[in-house]
Structures are given as C-alpha cells and as structure tokens.
Design a protein around this motif. Structure first.
Motif, PDB file in Angstrom:
ATOM      1  N   ILE A 117      -4.373  -3.603   2.155  1.00 49.60           N
ATOM      2  CA  ILE A 117      -3.229  -2.875   1.614  1.00 49.60           C
ATOM      3  C   ILE A 117      -2.035  -3.275   2.465  1.00 49.60           C
ATOM      4  O   ILE A 117      -2.110  -3.242   3.701  1.00 49.60           O
ATOM      5  CB  ILE A 117      -3.444  -1.344   1.703  1.00 49.60           C
ATOM      6  N   ALA A 118      -0.954  -3.692   1.826  1.00 46.06           N
ATOM      7  CA  ALA A 118       0.263  -4.044   2.572  1.00 46.06           C
ATOM      8  C   ALA A 118       1.143  -2.813   2.678  1.00 46.06           C
ATOM      9  O   ALA A 118       1.166  -1.967   1.771  1.00 46.06           O
ATOM     10  CB  ALA A 118       1.010  -5.167   1.865  1.00 46.06           C
ATOM     11  N   PHE A 119       1.865  -2.702   3.775  1.00 44.23           N
ATOM     12  CA  PHE A 119       2.844  -1.625   3.917  1.00 44.23           C
ATOM     13  C   PHE A 119       4.144  -2.194   4.464  1.00 44.23           C
ATOM     14  O   PHE A 119       4.165  -3.226   5.125  1.00 44.23           O
ATOM     15  CB  PHE A 119       2.321  -0.483   4.801  1.00 44.23           C
ATOM     16  N   LYS A 120       5.243  -1.506   4.121  1.00 48.33           N
ATOM     17  CA  LYS A 120       6.547  -1.880   4.655  1.00 48.33           C
ATOM     18  C   LYS A 120       7.431  -0.642   4.688  1.00 48.33           C
ATOM     19  O   LYS A 120       7.091   0.391   4.118  1.00 48.33           O
ATOM     20  CB  LYS A 120       7.192  -2.999   3.829  1.00 48.33           C
ATOM     21  N   ASN A 121       8.539  -0.753   5.371  1.00 47.61           N
ATOM     22  CA  ASN A 121       9.518   0.335   5.495  1.00 47.61           C
ATOM     23  C   ASN A 121       8.906   1.621   6.060  1.00 47.61           C
ATOM     24  O   ASN A 121       9.266   2.721   5.651  1.00 47.61           O
ATOM     25  CB  ASN A 121      10.172   0.632   4.137  1.00 47.61           C
ATOM     26  N   LEU A 122       7.989   1.490   7.013  1.00 46.88           N
ATOM     27  CA  LEU A 122       7.329   2.650   7.604  1.00 46.88           C
ATOM     28  C   LEU A 122       8.294   3.446   8.477  1.00 46.88           C
ATOM     29  O   LEU A 122       8.922   2.899   9.382  1.00 46.88           O
ATOM     30  CB  LEU A 122       6.126   2.209   8.440  1.00 46.88           C
ATOM     31  N   THR A 123       8.432   4.735   8.167  1.00 54.71           N
ATOM     32  CA  THR A 123       9.134   5.690   9.019  1.00 54.71           C
ATOM     33  C   THR A 123       8.196   6.873   9.221  1.00 54.71           C
ATOM     34  O   THR A 123       7.076   6.873   8.711  1.00 54.71           O
ATOM     35  CB  THR A 123      10.454   6.175   8.378  1.00 54.71           C
ATOM     36  N   SER A 124       8.644   7.890   9.912  1.00 50.85           N
ATOM     37  CA  SER A 124       7.794   9.063  10.113  1.00 50.85           C
ATOM     38  C   SER A 124       7.601   9.850   8.816  1.00 50.85           C
ATOM     39  O   SER A 124       6.678  10.652   8.714  1.00 50.85           O
ATOM     40  CB  SER A 124       8.384   9.962  11.194  1.00 50.85           C
ATOM     41  N   SER A 125       8.435   9.609   7.797  1.00 54.45           N
ATOM     42  CA  SER A 125       8.329  10.398   6.563  1.00 54.45           C
ATOM     43  C   SER A 125       8.223   9.582   5.272  1.00 54.45           C
ATOM     44  O   SER A 125       8.017  10.155   4.208  1.00 54.45           O
ATOM     45  CB  SER A 125       9.537  11.332   6.451  1.00 54.45           C
ATOM     46  N   SER A 126       8.352   8.263   5.342  1.00 55.21           N
ATOM     47  CA  SER A 126       8.258   7.457   4.122  1.00 55.21           C
ATOM     48  C   SER A 126       7.610   6.103   4.412  1.00 55.21           C
ATOM     49  O   SER A 126       7.557   5.651   5.558  1.00 55.21           O
ATOM     50  CB  SER A 126       9.635   7.258   3.491  1.00 55.21           C
ATOM     51  N   LEU A 127       7.151   5.492   3.315  1.00 59.32           N
ATOM     52  CA  LEU A 127       6.361   4.273   3.442  1.00 59.32           C
ATOM     53  C   LEU A 127       6.230   3.635   2.063  1.00 59.32           C
ATOM     54  O   LEU A 127       6.155   4.331   1.058  1.00 59.32           O
ATOM     55  CB  LEU A 127       4.975   4.666   3.959  1.00 59.32           C
ATOM     56  N   SER A 128       6.196   2.313   2.008  1.00 60.63           N
ATOM     57  CA  SER A 128       5.920   1.587   0.770  1.00 60.63           C
ATOM     58  C   SER A 128       4.550   0.937   0.920  1.00 60.63           C
ATOM     59  O   SER A 128       4.282   0.277   1.920  1.00 60.63           O
ATOM     60  CB  SER A 128       6.973   0.506   0.517  1.00 60.63           C
ATOM     61  N   LEU A 129       3.667   1.147  -0.086  1.00 60.83           N
ATOM     62  CA  LEU A 129       2.298   0.623  -0.030  1.00 60.83           C
ATOM     63  C   LEU A 129       1.985  -0.224  -1.255  1.00 60.83           C
ATOM     64  O   LEU A 129       2.457   0.071  -2.353  1.00 60.83           O
ATOM     65  CB  LEU A 129       1.286   1.775   0.014  1.00 60.83           C
ATOM     66  N   SER A 130       1.170  -1.253  -1.063  1.00 64.24           N
ATOM     67  CA  SER A 130       0.743  -2.120  -2.157  1.00 64.24           C
ATOM     68  C   SER A 130      -0.688  -2.578  -1.911  1.00 64.24           C
ATOM     69  O   SER A 130      -0.976  -3.187  -0.887  1.00 64.24           O
ATOM     70  CB  SER A 130       1.660  -3.338  -2.254  1.00 64.24           C
ATOM     71  N   GLY A 131      -1.576  -2.288  -2.843  1.00 68.61           N
ATOM     72  CA  GLY A 131      -2.941  -2.790  -2.759  1.00 68.61           C
ATOM     73  C   GLY A 131      -2.973  -4.254  -3.165  1.00 68.61           C
ATOM     74  O   GLY A 131      -2.193  -4.699  -4.002  1.00 68.61           O
ATOM     75  N   ALA A 132      -3.890  -5.012  -2.571  1.00 69.31           N
ATOM     76  CA  ALA A 132      -4.006  -6.439  -2.880  1.00 69.31           C
ATOM     77  C   ALA A 132      -4.434  -6.636  -4.328  1.00 69.31           C
ATOM     78  O   ALA A 132      -5.465  -6.131  -4.753  1.00 69.31           O
ATOM     79  CB  ALA A 132      -5.024  -7.093  -1.943  1.00 69.31           C
ATOM     80  N   TYR A 133      -3.616  -7.346  -5.079  1.00 63.91           N
ATOM     81  CA  TYR A 133      -3.945  -7.676  -6.465  1.00 63.91           C
ATOM     82  C   TYR A 133      -3.124  -8.883  -6.894  1.00 63.91           C
ATOM     83  O   TYR A 133      -1.942  -8.986  -6.570  1.00 63.91           O
ATOM     84  CB  TYR A 133      -3.631  -6.525  -7.426  1.00 63.91           C
ATOM     85  N   LYS A 134      -3.780  -9.770  -7.617  1.00 62.66           N
ATOM     86  CA  LYS A 134      -3.067 -10.812  -8.345  1.00 62.66           C
ATOM     87  C   LYS A 134      -3.962 -11.249  -9.497  1.00 62.66           C
ATOM     88  O   LYS A 134      -5.197 -11.212  -9.396  1.00 62.66           O
ATOM     89  CB  LYS A 134      -2.645 -11.982  -7.460  1.00 62.66           C
ATOM     90  N   LYS A 135      -3.321 -11.621 -10.582  1.00 64.37           N
ATOM     91  CA  LYS A 135      -4.063 -12.053 -11.762  1.00 64.37           C
ATOM     92  C   LYS A 135      -4.958 -13.231 -11.379  1.00 64.37           C
ATOM     93  O   LYS A 135      -4.516 -14.174 -10.727  1.00 64.37           O
ATOM     94  CB  LYS A 135      -3.094 -12.449 -12.869  1.00 64.37           C
ATOM     95  N   ASP A 136      -6.202 -13.162 -11.750  1.00 60.30           N
ATOM     96  CA  ASP A 136      -7.212 -14.179 -11.450  1.00 60.30           C
ATOM     97  C   ASP A 136      -7.490 -14.324  -9.945  1.00 60.30           C
ATOM     98  O   ASP A 136      -8.085 -15.312  -9.522  1.00 60.30           O
ATOM     99  CB  ASP A 136      -6.835 -15.532 -12.048  1.00 60.30           C
TER     100      ASP A 136
END
Length: 167
Positions: A117-136
């Motif tokens: 799982i990738a994460f970015k923009n981590l602060t004490s109250s917010s975060l962006s998350l993305s699970g690994a996925y790509k077509k094929d």
C-alpha cells in the motif's frame, strides 16, 4: 591458594561471558525498537469513499460499508522521502480476494503472500493511501524482496489514492 585463584578466574570469565551475551540481546532489542511503525501512521483512517484502514504496529486491514476487504500482518514501512511523509507499507496477506468468486477470505490464493500500500501526504490527521493495482498486473508476490521491487509507482501500481482522515 591455587584452587581459589582458579575458581575466581573461572567465575570472572563466566560473569564476563554473561555480561557479553546480555549486552548482545539488549543491542538486538534496541535495533527492533528502531524499526517500529511511526505513531503518526498508526490509527484508524477513513476515506471520503467510506473505506476504513485500520493500521496497528503489526497489522493493516481495509473495510467499509461493504464489509471486510483485505488484511495483512508483518508490516514493514519503507519511506520515499526524508520527511517520512510518503512511502510504502508492505504486508503479508491474512485476508485477500478470491478471484473465483470475488469474496474476501482467509483462504484466498494470495493469503500468505506479500502486498503493498502506498502512502503520501502523511500528517498527524490526514493521509493519502493507494493499494497496489494495475490492469494485468500481479496481486501479490511470494517474498518481501519481490514486493519491494514490483509494487512501485514507477511500475504503474499506484495511480489512484484515497484521501483519508484519522478517526
């Protein structure tokens, strides 16, 4: 007198050996403590889409109004910046999707394999998350080393992020 010196020197040698072994164990323990997940990442995170990501020091699970989705343990975090606000969380699946029926279970083929799982923009109250996925693309790897080299943004696995807030 000779036997007293022998006993004393032998006791001193044993004491030194015990001290050395104890020090070695403490050093190993300290190294493990340095690898703990940061407290800012630990918690329950909810996205605007209703996804819930529960992250502890040892596990990660994803759920929502649809029920439980994937989960894993053996967490490892790898940062991609010096500020430690973005990176990857690697997990060993304990629950994954079964491609046969689309249901998540503890017996799916990916269980016991590695995911990211990738994460970015981590602060004490917010975060962006993305699970690994790509077509094929693949959904898991047999070992951690392959997960680290496969599941990257450069390989096209993390295009869509969920914006999350800490609950």
């Amino acid at each position: 007198m000779k036997s007293t010196r022998f006993v004393f020197s032998r006791a001193l040698a044993v004491l030194c050996a015990l001290f050395f072994v104890s020090f070695s164990f403490m050093s190993c323990q300290q190294e493990d403590d340095d690898n703990e997940l940061p407290s800012t990442l630990i918690g329950t995170w909810k996205s605007s889409h209703g996804e819930i990501f529960a992250i502890t020091s040892t596990s990660l699970s994803n759920s929502g109004s649809w029920g439980d989705s994937y989960a894993g343990n053996n967490l490892l975090v790898s940062y991609t910046d010096d500020k430690e606000t973005s990176g990857y969380i690697y997990i060993k699946y304990t629950r994954a999707i079964n491609p046969e029926n689309g249901a998540y279970s503890e017996t799916a083929p990916d269980v016991g394999k590695w995911y990211a799982i990738a994460f970015k923009n981590l602060t004490s109250s917010s975060l962006s998350l993305s699970g690994a996925y790509k077509k094929d693309g693949i959904t898991s790897t047999e070992n951690l080393e392959d997960a680290i080299s496969t599941f990257t943004s450069g390989n096209g696995y993390f295009d869509i992020y969920s914006e999350c807030v800490k609950q």
